[in-house]
Design a protein around this motif. Structure first.
Motif, mmCIF file in Angstrom:
data_model
loop_
_atom_site.group_PDB
_atom_site.id
_atom_site.type_symbol
_atom_site.label_atom_id
_atom_site.label_comp_id
_atom_site.label_asym_id
_atom_site.label_seq_id
_atom_site.Cartn_x
_atom_site.Cartn_y
_atom_site.Cartn_z
ATOM 1 N N GLY A 96 -16.853 -82.090 -56.611
ATOM 2 C CA GLY A 96 -15.999 -82.934 -55.791
ATOM 3 C C GLY A 96 -16.362 -82.825 -54.323
ATOM 4 O O GLY A 96 -17.240 -82.056 -53.923
ATOM 5 N N THR A 97 -15.657 -83.600 -53.490
ATOM 6 C CA THR A 97 -15.938 -83.614 -52.055
ATOM 7 C C THR A 97 -14.642 -83.556 -51.272
ATOM 8 O O THR A 97 -13.544 -83.749 -51.814
ATOM 9 N N SER A 101 -12.427 -80.487 -52.972
ATOM 10 C CA SER A 101 -13.586 -79.864 -53.614
ATOM 11 C C SER A 101 -13.213 -78.526 -54.233
ATOM 12 O O SER A 101 -12.362 -77.795 -53.728
ATOM 13 N N GLN A 102 -13.870 -78.215 -55.329
ATOM 14 C CA GLN A 102 -13.682 -76.944 -56.016
ATOM 15 C C GLN A 102 -15.017 -76.210 -56.119
ATOM 16 O O GLN A 102 -16.084 -76.818 -56.073
#
Length: 311
Positions: A96-97, A101-102
């Motif tokens: 993700g972003t 995010s992760q």
């Protein structure tokens, strides 16, 4: 390290440990998955880092999505070694972003990445950009080369040389120069057995093992091919000793009598390399593990040869 990456090796060790500990604490199983902001806040809180430093640390250890996979050029090629954008060097995966995010990681691989970073630096193989890191890597390489030369000298003595020295830059106050006046550089190691009238001139090469065709080609060039190779340099230095044998003997033994002396040479390597197995060499290329035996045999041959000068 700080100039190059924004954190020290101590920070790297502590940061890796905290990332693993956080995963153990917050996640039920591997691979661990947590919001990037949670990991950054944990580092800031437990290690008393500024948030910017914590984020810099994570950025340096994280693989993240790229709009174009090859935007990092050859660093994206998985068959290449020593890549900045490799999973070995970046054990955290960003999914993700933006704020959502992760980070995903595994404990064992994250732990092993720390030793990989340390090895990159202390082997001198890190491709650095800052002047401070380049200077440090230069010092590390010099120290390793000097230590290897000292090992070669000890092995010359163990093999039967009554006198062995390293880093010979001058003999009887003279620098080693060609007939044209060009500096030939230092002799890495030199061994003498006065009883058997043998001088052994050594080029010592502390090489990493080649791991792919490009590195093998570079190894061959550095060792055996061209006028910058170890073979070429050793040949010129050995010939200088032959041409100045009386001066050399006077300097080391106090005796100008050159009768029946043999001058021979070898390249000694820190590992059993591939290049000498596939390319011809006019002088022996001997791994350090076999060097003591080679020296002992060479001294016997020198005594039998009585006056032959080998290269």
């Amino acid at each position: 390290m700080v100039a190059e990456f924004g954190f020290s090796l101590t920070d790297l060790s502590q940061g890796v440990g905290e990332v693993i500990a956080l995963g153990d604490e917050r996640c039920q199983s591997e691979p661990y998955t947590l919001a990037e902001s949670v990991v950054a806040d944990h580092l800031s809180r437990t290690l008393h880092w500024e948030h910017e430093k914590a984020q810099t640390f994570l950025d340096r250890l994280t693989l993240r999505p790229r709009a174009k996979f090859l935007s990092v050029n050859s660093d994206a090629w998985p068959w290449r070694y020593n890549r900045e954008w490799s999973y070995v060097r970046r054990p955290l995966i960003r999914v993700g972003t933006g704020d959502g995010s992760q980070l995903v990681w595994g404990a064992r691989h994250t732990w092993s990445s720390g030793s990989y970073w340390v090895n990159l630096i202390y082997s001198g193989r890190l491709r650095s950009t800052s002047s401070a890191m380049k200077k440090l890597l230069g010092v590390i390489r010099q120290d390793e080369n000097k230590a290897f030369e000292a090992h070669v000298v000890d092995t010359l003595k163990a093999g039967g040389c009554s006198l062995a020295v390293r880093g010979v830059s001058k003999i009887a106050g003279r620098r080693l120069t060609s007939a044209e006046g060009h500096d030939l550089g230092d002799i890495d190691a030199l061994g003498i057995n006065a009883a058997r009238r043998v001088i052994i001139v050594i080029e010592a090469k502390d090489f990493e093992m080649s791991r792919n065709p490009t590195e093998m080609a570079n190894e061959a060039d550095a060792l055996l091919r061209g006028d910058k190779s170890a073979l070429f340099k050793l040949g010129r230095r050995t010939e200088w000793v032959r041409q100045n044998l009386a001066v050399t003997l006077t300097h080391f033994l106090g005796d100008r009598d050159t009768t029946s002396w043999t001058v021979t040479s070898a390249i000694v390597t820190s590992r059993d390399l591939m290049a000498p197995r596939v390319l011809a060499s006019s002088v022996p290329v001997v791994p350090i593990g076999e060097f003591e035996q080679w020296v002992a045999a060479e001294l016997v041959r020198g005594k039998r040869g009585n006056g032959r000068r080998r290269s």
